[in-house]
Design an enzyme around this catalytic site. Structure first.
Site, PDB file in Angstrom:
ATOM      1  N   LYS A 182      -9.537  -2.531   2.794  1.00 10.09           N
ATOM      2  CA  LYS A 182      -8.696  -1.317   2.806  1.00 10.09           C
ATOM      3  C   LYS A 182      -7.323  -1.601   2.203  1.00 10.09           C
ATOM      4  O   LYS A 182      -6.777  -0.784   1.465  1.00 10.09           O
ATOM      5  CB  LYS A 182      -8.556  -0.781   4.237  1.00 10.09           C
ATOM      6  CG  LYS A 182      -7.830   0.571   4.297  1.00 10.09           C
ATOM      7  CD  LYS A 182      -7.883   1.174   5.686  1.00 10.09           C
ATOM      8  CE  LYS A 182      -7.421   2.619   5.715  1.00 10.09           C
ATOM      9  NZ  LYS A 182      -5.997   2.825   5.627  1.00 10.09           N
ATOM     10  N   ASP A 197      -7.612   1.683  -0.458  1.00 12.73           N
ATOM     11  CA  ASP A 197      -6.724   2.849  -0.314  1.00 12.73           C
ATOM     12  C   ASP A 197      -6.144   3.285  -1.658  1.00 12.73           C
ATOM     13  O   ASP A 197      -5.960   4.484  -1.907  1.00 12.73           O
ATOM     14  CB  ASP A 197      -5.578   2.534   0.663  1.00 12.73           C
ATOM     15  CG  ASP A 197      -6.010   2.684   2.118  1.00 12.73           C
ATOM     16  OD1 ASP A 197      -7.230   2.840   2.368  1.00 12.73           O
ATOM     17  OD2 ASP A 197      -5.140   2.641   3.012  1.00 12.73           O
ATOM     18  N   HIS A 229      -9.156  -2.903   9.039  1.00  6.82           N
ATOM     19  CA  HIS A 229      -8.649  -4.099   8.338  1.00  6.82           C
ATOM     20  C   HIS A 229      -7.686  -4.917   9.183  1.00  6.82           C
ATOM     21  O   HIS A 229      -7.709  -6.149   9.175  1.00  6.82           O
ATOM     22  CB  HIS A 229      -7.978  -3.667   7.031  1.00  6.82           C
ATOM     23  CG  HIS A 229      -6.911  -2.613   7.183  1.00  6.82           C
ATOM     24  ND1 HIS A 229      -5.753  -2.603   6.465  1.00  6.82           N
ATOM     25  CD2 HIS A 229      -6.823  -1.519   8.004  1.00  6.82           C
ATOM     26  CE1 HIS A 229      -5.015  -1.565   6.812  1.00  6.82           C
ATOM     27  NE2 HIS A 229      -5.652  -0.884   7.735  1.00  6.82           N
ATOM     28  N   ARG A 230      -6.814  -4.218   9.943  1.00  2.86           N
ATOM     29  CA  ARG A 230      -5.800  -4.972  10.704  1.00  2.86           C
ATOM     30  C   ARG A 230      -6.404  -5.705  11.907  1.00  2.86           C
ATOM     31  O   ARG A 230      -5.910  -6.755  12.303  1.00  2.86           O
ATOM     32  CB  ARG A 230      -4.642  -4.070  11.140  1.00  2.86           C
ATOM     33  CG  ARG A 230      -3.920  -3.487   9.960  1.00  2.86           C
ATOM     34  CD  ARG A 230      -2.526  -3.001  10.212  1.00  2.86           C
ATOM     35  NE  ARG A 230      -2.119  -2.216   9.062  1.00  2.86           N
ATOM     36  CZ  ARG A 230      -1.764  -2.712   7.879  1.00  2.86           C
ATOM     37  NH1 ARG A 230      -1.725  -4.009   7.686  1.00  2.86           N
ATOM     38  NH2 ARG A 230      -1.451  -1.914   6.879  1.00  2.86           N
ATOM     39  N   LYS A 244       0.839  -1.203   0.000  1.00  2.47           N
ATOM     40  CA  LYS A 244       0.000   0.000   0.000  1.00  2.47           C
ATOM     41  C   LYS A 244       0.868   1.244   0.000  1.00  2.47           C
ATOM     42  O   LYS A 244       0.639   2.189  -0.757  1.00  2.47           O
ATOM     43  CB  LYS A 244      -0.881  -0.009   1.253  1.00  2.47           C
ATOM     44  CG  LYS A 244      -1.555   1.306   1.537  1.00  2.47           C
ATOM     45  CD  LYS A 244      -2.093   1.399   2.959  1.00  2.47           C
ATOM     46  CE  LYS A 244      -1.000   1.669   3.963  1.00  2.47           C
ATOM     47  NZ  LYS A 244      -1.496   1.994   5.309  1.00  2.47           N
ATOM     48  N   SER A 245       1.873   1.246   0.888  1.00  2.00           N
ATOM     49  CA  SER A 245       2.713   2.443   1.051  1.00  2.00           C
ATOM     50  C   SER A 245       3.462   2.760  -0.235  1.00  2.00           C
ATOM     51  O   SER A 245       3.580   3.928  -0.630  1.00  2.00           O
ATOM     52  CB  SER A 245       3.713   2.221   2.189  1.00  2.00           C
ATOM     53  OG  SER A 245       3.014   2.065   3.402  1.00  2.00           O
ATOM     54  N   SER A 269       7.444   6.093  13.567  1.00  2.00           N
ATOM     55  CA  SER A 269       7.317   5.283  12.338  1.00  2.00           C
ATOM     56  C   SER A 269       8.426   5.592  11.328  1.00  2.00           C
ATOM     57  O   SER A 269       8.181   5.664  10.119  1.00  2.00           O
ATOM     58  CB  SER A 269       5.941   5.535  11.683  1.00  2.00           C
ATOM     59  OG  SER A 269       4.902   5.363  12.599  1.00  2.00           O
ATOM     60  N   ASP A 290       2.243  -0.934  12.404  1.00  2.00           N
ATOM     61  CA  ASP A 290       1.173  -1.731  11.787  1.00  2.00           C
ATOM     62  C   ASP A 290       1.368  -3.220  12.075  1.00  2.00           C
ATOM     63  O   ASP A 290       0.459  -3.910  12.545  1.00  2.00           O
ATOM     64  CB  ASP A 290       1.120  -1.512  10.267  1.00  2.00           C
ATOM     65  CG  ASP A 290       0.709  -0.092   9.904  1.00  2.00           C
ATOM     66  OD1 ASP A 290       0.409   0.697  10.813  1.00  2.00           O
ATOM     67  OD2 ASP A 290       0.686   0.224   8.696  1.00  2.00           O
ATOM     68  N   SER A 295       4.427   9.848  10.757  1.00  2.00           N
ATOM     69  CA  SER A 295       5.507  10.107   9.795  1.00  2.00           C
ATOM     70  C   SER A 295       4.939  10.547   8.447  1.00  2.00           C
ATOM     71  O   SER A 295       5.669  11.053   7.596  1.00  2.00           O
ATOM     72  CB  SER A 295       6.344   8.843   9.610  1.00  2.00           C
ATOM     73  OG  SER A 295       5.575   7.852   8.943  1.00  2.00           O
ATOM     74  N   ASN A 337     -10.587   6.417   3.965  1.00  2.00           N
ATOM     75  CA  ASN A 337      -9.807   6.510   5.213  1.00  2.00           C
ATOM     76  C   ASN A 337      -8.338   6.223   4.906  1.00  2.00           C
ATOM     77  O   ASN A 337      -7.635   5.604   5.693  1.00  2.00           O
ATOM     78  CB  ASN A 337     -10.365   5.524   6.245  1.00  2.00           C
ATOM     79  CG  ASN A 337      -9.825   5.802   7.635  1.00  2.00           C
ATOM     80  OD1 ASN A 337      -9.160   6.820   7.868  1.00  2.00           O
ATOM     81  ND2 ASN A 337     -10.079   4.900   8.566  1.00  2.00           N
ATOM     82  N   GLU A 391      -6.918   3.677  12.049  1.00  2.00           N
ATOM     83  CA  GLU A 391      -8.263   3.368  11.567  1.00  2.00           C
ATOM     84  C   GLU A 391      -9.297   3.393  12.683  1.00  2.00           C
ATOM     85  O   GLU A 391     -10.478   3.642  12.477  1.00  2.00           O
ATOM     86  CB  GLU A 391      -8.276   2.009  10.865  1.00  2.00           C
ATOM     87  CG  GLU A 391      -7.744   2.032   9.441  1.00  2.00           C
ATOM     88  CD  GLU A 391      -6.248   2.170   9.327  1.00  2.00           C
ATOM     89  OE1 GLU A 391      -5.582   2.660  10.275  1.00  2.00           O
ATOM     90  OE2 GLU A 391      -5.723   1.810   8.259  1.00  2.00           O
ATOM     91  N   ASN A 431       0.662   6.128  18.759  1.00  2.00           N
ATOM     92  CA  ASN A 431      -0.108   6.500  17.560  1.00  2.00           C
ATOM     93  C   ASN A 431      -1.033   5.391  17.026  1.00  2.00           C
ATOM     94  O   ASN A 431      -1.776   5.614  16.085  1.00  2.00           O
ATOM     95  CB  ASN A 431       0.764   7.160  16.483  1.00  2.00           C
ATOM     96  CG  ASN A 431       1.593   6.195  15.676  1.00  2.00           C
ATOM     97  OD1 ASN A 431       1.616   4.989  15.938  1.00  2.00           O
ATOM     98  ND2 ASN A 431       2.292   6.721  14.686  1.00  2.00           N
TER      99      ASN A 431
HETATM  100  O1  LIG Z   1       3.726   6.277   5.225  1.00  2.00           O
HETATM  101  C1  LIG Z   1       3.078   5.240   5.205  1.00  2.00           C
HETATM  102  O2  LIG Z   1       2.906   4.589   4.150  1.00  2.00           O
HETATM  103  C2  LIG Z   1       2.501   4.745   6.466  1.00  2.00           C
HETATM  104  C3  LIG Z   1       2.980   5.205   7.667  1.00  2.00           C
HETATM  105  C4  LIG Z   1       2.483   4.714   8.967  1.00  2.00           C
HETATM  106  O3  LIG Z   1       1.678   5.708   9.538  1.00  2.00           O
HETATM  107  P1  LIG Z   1       2.204   6.748  10.686  1.00  2.00           P
HETATM  108  O4  LIG Z   1       3.410   7.409  10.186  1.00  2.00           O
HETATM  109  O5  LIG Z   1       1.019   7.641  10.835  1.00  2.00           O
HETATM  110  O6  LIG Z   1       2.484   5.904  11.914  1.00  2.00           O
HETATM  111  C5  LIG Z   1       1.660   3.433   8.822  1.00  2.00           C
HETATM  112  O7  LIG Z   1       0.970   3.173  10.013  1.00  2.00           O
HETATM  113  C6  LIG Z   1       0.691   3.531   7.682  1.00  2.00           C
HETATM  114  O8  LIG Z   1      -0.067   2.355   7.546  1.00  2.00           O
HETATM  115  C7  LIG Z   1       1.422   3.734   6.382  1.00  2.00           C
HETATM  116  C1  LIG Z   2      -2.526   3.104   9.617  1.00  2.00           C
HETATM  117  C2  LIG Z   2      -2.860   2.549   8.470  1.00  2.00           C
HETATM  118  O1  LIG Z   2      -3.337   3.206   7.388  1.00  2.00           O
HETATM  119  P1  LIG Z   2      -3.199   4.698   6.849  1.00  2.00           P
HETATM  120  O2  LIG Z   2      -2.320   4.628   5.642  1.00  2.00           O
HETATM  121  O3  LIG Z   2      -4.601   5.116   6.510  1.00  2.00           O
HETATM  122  O4  LIG Z   2      -2.579   5.556   7.919  1.00  2.00           O
HETATM  123  C3  LIG Z   2      -2.757   1.075   8.290  1.00  2.00           C
HETATM  124  O5  LIG Z   2      -2.860   0.612   7.137  1.00  2.00           O
HETATM  125  O6  LIG Z   2      -2.566   0.343   9.268  1.00  2.00           O
END
Ligand SMILES: O=C(O)C1=C[C@@H](OP(=O)(O)O)[C@@H](O)[C@H](O)C1
Ligand SMILES: C=C(OP(=O)(O)O)C(=O)O
Length: 426
Positions: free
Chosen positions: A412, A49, A386-387, A22-23, A198, A314, A171, A94, A342, A337
């Site tokens: 998600k 997402d 989802h988690r 996803k990221s 993070s 996560d 982050s 979300n 979610e 955090n």
């Molecule tokens: O940059 C990202 O892709 C993410 C950063 C993290 O959030 P935080 O930085 O808010 O902890 C993580 O929890 C999220 O699922 C994805």
């Molecule tokens: C925190 C999460 O999602 P988001 O990218 O919406 O912050 C997650 O996927 O656990």
């Protein structure tokens, strides 16, 4: 409400190719949009997402073609900022990885944009990012509650200069600022205020920015210099790694009930911090084997751990439910955090673990799980998270099995999670 009853599973064995990260998917889509040239993305994640990001880009006039299974995307970059000559109202569900980076990116060009999301998104903070963007000249208004979406952006471009950003909540604020900094009017120097949470997600951001041809000087994650006069250039092809957070459920399954479970698509060459989940499992006593793009977990008796989980918030949730199968208590710390994701994940995790008979202490920024002698069957509420649904699937390894309420909330990040999970059972 739909419920999914998972009958007891005594053994997990086999191989699973993990869907795209996803990221990485959402970062790559945004950078490909801002870049010059066409980007061919492969192994793109097809989940809510990413659909929100793609729908927003489409509405903004970005041209792309998706393969039938949505895992390949050919996207024509704009070679600069996103502009619009009419008000654009964008719904981002979300998805933090859409809301925060798009909030920053849409200040770069010209136009008026409204960013909105699901009710929970309206409770997830964005004020620290908005403050930093305003310091660089952005015009952003809160349409409901100060510090939270929905937002209205009147974009005229960003100036450069020195800017501070709070690091203590998410982050994603720093990620968003870093991604837009090269396209600001002058060099940008970012100073991170407070502890940066993070942190490994910043490495994903920096790796993707480098792949798209941009230079960032990282002074130990406290200061970042982004020289002026840079632009994003498409690298041509981007292969999205498998999602390391999604891999955590299968690795935990292997550790608890293997057999052996092999996840492919992520491994020791991954740019995702969540691969460190495998180290946490190893600390619990699991047998882990690493390859460049695979990880194997084999079953063994697990023991409880006491670990700072700030670097993998996560995947840390998966340790909280794996802890039910460990000898002795498990304490996961420095995870404040969890409360702003979610759902309030500290509260949700404590409530649901108690239902299966665990004794749980919920602190402001930690959770202590004392496993029950014998877990009890429960219908687990998932809080549209989802988690929560995926973590509690591990309770299928208890003799009583488990029921998951609203299992489809995995859409998600992992729409077919439960089919993939079932395929390794037995
Ligand atoms: O940059 C990202 O892709 C993410 C950063 C993290 O959030 P935080 O930085 O808010 O902890 C993580 O929890 C999220 O699922 C994805
Ligand atoms: C925190 C999460 O999602 P988001 O990218 O919406 O912050 C997650 O996927 O656990």
């Amino acid at each position: 409400m739909k419920q999914l009853r998972l009958d007891p599973i005594s053994r997990m064995h086999g191989e699973v190719n993990i869907p795209g990260s996803k990221s990485i998917s959402n970062r790559a889509l945004l950078l490909a949009t801002l870049a010059k040239g066409t980007t061919e993305l492969t192994n793109l994640l097809d989940s809510d997402d990413i659909r929100h990001m793609l729908a927003a880009l489409k509405q903004l006039g970005v041209q792309f073609e998706l393969s039938e299974d949505k895992s390949r995307c050919s996207l024509q970059g704009l070679g600069g900022a996103i502009n619009s000559n009419k008000l654009q109202e964008l719904f981002l569900g979300n998805a933090g990885t859409a809301m925060r980076p798009l909030c920053a990116a849409l200040t770069l060009g010209n136009g008026e944009f409204v960013l909105m999301g699901e009710p929970r998104m309206e409770e997830r903070p964005i004020g620290d990012l908005v403050d930093s963007l305003k310091a660089l000249g952005a015009d952003i208004q809160y349409l409901k509650n100060p510090g939270f979406p929905p937002l209205k952006i009147k974009a005229t471009g960003l100036s450069g200069g020195d800017v501070e950003i709070a690091g203590n909540l998410s982050s994603q604020f720093l990620t968003a600022l870093l991604m837009v900094a090269p396209l600001a009017g002058a060099a940008v120097n970012i100073k991170v205020k407070g502890e940066l949470v993070s942190k490994p997600y910043i490495d994903i951001t920096l790796a993707l920015m480098a792949q798209f041809g941009v230079k960032v000087i990282n002074h130990d994650y406290q200061r970042f210099e982004i020289p002026s006069g840079q632009s994003y250039l498409s690298p041509g092809k981007v292969l999205v790694e498998g999602d390391a957070s999604s891999a955590s459920y299968f690795l935990a399954a292997g550790a608890i009930a293997g057999g052996e479970v092999k996840v492919t698509g992520v491994g020791c060459l991954s740019i995702q911090g969540d691969v460190k989940f495998a180290d946490a499992l190893a600390a619990m006593g699991a047998e882990i084997e690493w390859g460049d793009d695979f990880i194997i977990a084999r079953g063994s008796q697990l023991k409880g751990i006491d670990m700072d989980m700030n670097h993998i918030p996560d995947a840390a949730m998966t340790i909280a439910t794996a802890a039910v199968f460990a000898k002795g208590p498990t304490r996961l710390s420095n995870i404040y955090n969890w409360r702003i994701k979610e759902t309030d994940r500290l509260s949700a995790m404590a409530t649901e673990l108690r239902k299966i008979g665990a004794e749980v202490e919920e602190g402001e920024d930690y959770i202590l799980v004392n496993p029950p002698l014998t877990p009890k069957h429960a219908a687990i509420d998932t809080y549209n998270d989802h988690r929560m649904a995926m973590c509690f699937s591990l309770l299928a390894f208890a003799e009583c099995g488990v029921t998951i309420n609203d299992p489809d909330c995995t859409s998600k990040t992992f729409p077919d999670y439960f089919q993939r999970f079932a395929a390794l059972a037995g």
